[in-house]
Design a protein around this motif. Structure first.
Motif, PDB file in Angstrom:
ATOM      1  N   VAL A  17      44.832  36.540  32.128  1.00 48.50           N
ATOM      2  CA  VAL A  17      44.328  37.770  31.515  1.00 48.50           C
ATOM      3  C   VAL A  17      43.487  38.525  32.539  1.00 48.50           C
ATOM      4  CG1 VAL A  17      43.055  38.740  29.574  1.00 48.50           C
ATOM      5  CG2 VAL A  17      44.220  36.532  29.301  1.00 48.50           C
ATOM      6  N   ASP A  18      43.916  39.759  32.837  1.00 42.01           N
ATOM      7  CA  ASP A  18      43.147  40.635  33.721  1.00 42.01           C
ATOM      8  C   ASP A  18      42.161  41.410  32.865  1.00 42.01           C
ATOM      9  OD1 ASP A  18      44.573  39.915  36.024  1.00 42.01           O
ATOM     10  OD2 ASP A  18      46.108  41.440  35.640  1.00 42.01           O
ATOM     11  N   VAL A  19      40.873  41.321  33.208  1.00 44.13           N
ATOM     12  CA  VAL A  19      39.840  42.024  32.459  1.00 44.13           C
ATOM     13  C   VAL A  19      38.959  42.821  33.415  1.00 44.13           C
ATOM     14  CG1 VAL A  19      39.785  40.306  30.597  1.00 44.13           C
ATOM     15  CG2 VAL A  19      38.214  40.087  32.522  1.00 44.13           C
ATOM     16  N   VAL A  20      38.280  43.813  32.845  1.00 41.63           N
ATOM     17  CA  VAL A  20      37.290  44.579  33.598  1.00 41.63           C
ATOM     18  C   VAL A  20      36.023  44.599  32.746  1.00 41.63           C
ATOM     19  CG1 VAL A  20      38.098  46.802  32.705  1.00 41.63           C
ATOM     20  CG2 VAL A  20      36.840  46.720  34.861  1.00 41.63           C
ATOM     21  N   ASP A  21      34.871  44.412  33.392  1.00 42.39           N
ATOM     22  CA  ASP A  21      33.619  44.414  32.628  1.00 42.39           C
ATOM     23  C   ASP A  21      32.927  45.770  32.731  1.00 42.39           C
ATOM     24  OD1 ASP A  21      32.268  44.427  35.075  1.00 42.39           O
ATOM     25  OD2 ASP A  21      31.773  42.298  34.996  1.00 42.39           O
ATOM     26  N   ALA A  22      31.748  45.881  32.164  1.00 43.77           N
ATOM     27  CA  ALA A  22      31.014  47.147  32.109  1.00 43.77           C
ATOM     28  C   ALA A  22      30.639  47.672  33.498  1.00 43.77           C
ATOM     29  CB  ALA A  22      29.757  46.989  31.251  1.00 43.77           C
TER      30      ALA A  22
END
Length: 162
Positions: free
Chosen positions: A92-97
């Motif tokens: 899972v590719d995620v991006v944070d704040a």
């Protein structure tokens, strides 16, 4: 009813291969070296003998552990019927704040590896991601903080990273 521990098929195979290697190759080699060291005479001051005895104990401990663990684990193939949703085994590719990007793979506890992004399905991040879809934003409660992650992509084969 006992709770089953899950592992990916690749993770299970890696543990089984380690067990096979230790039992068929490493242990016989160490036993031969131990016998050679024992034949040299006084064992109380024989560093090679003492080292090989310790090494053999460690191998036997790991063989016992792996022998039990491999039988207790349930190998699970990734679900591919719904590739837009996060299930066990997904990358899972995620991006944070902070616009930091991460790639996590949801795996069993026996195959976690922080350096490669393999996280346990029991971890707070994995629990927040399971069942979600591309574009979803999840709120992850960590022991010392909260994080918001947006799911950018879901893969069921290892993503090609350059």
């Amino acid at each position: 009813m006992a709770k089953r521990d899950y592992i990916t098929r690749e993770g299970w195979q890696a543990l089984a291969d380690e067990l096979d290697y230790l039992w068929r190759e490493k242990r016989p080699f160490v036993v031969r070296k131990l016998a050679d060291a024992a034949a040299e005479g006084d064992r109380s001051e024989n560093a090679e003998y003492i080292y090989r005895k310790k090494e053999l104990r460690e191998i036997d401990r790991r063989v016992r552990y792996l022998g039990k663990r491999v039988d207790e684990l349930t190998a699970v193939d990734p679900r591919t019927d719904n590739p837009d949703q996060v299930f066990f085994g997904a990358w899972v590719d995620v991006v944070d704040a902070d616009d930091s990007r991460h790639c996590y793979r949801i795996v069993g506890a026996d195959e976690t590896d922080a350096a490669s992004g393999a996280i346990s399905l029991h971890s707070p991040v994995a629990r927040a991601l399971l069942g979600k879809r591309t574009g979803d934003v999840v709120d992850v409660t960590l022991p010392a903080s909260r994080r918001e992650l947006e799911i950018e992509a879901i893969h069921y084969t290892r993503p090609n990273r350059n």
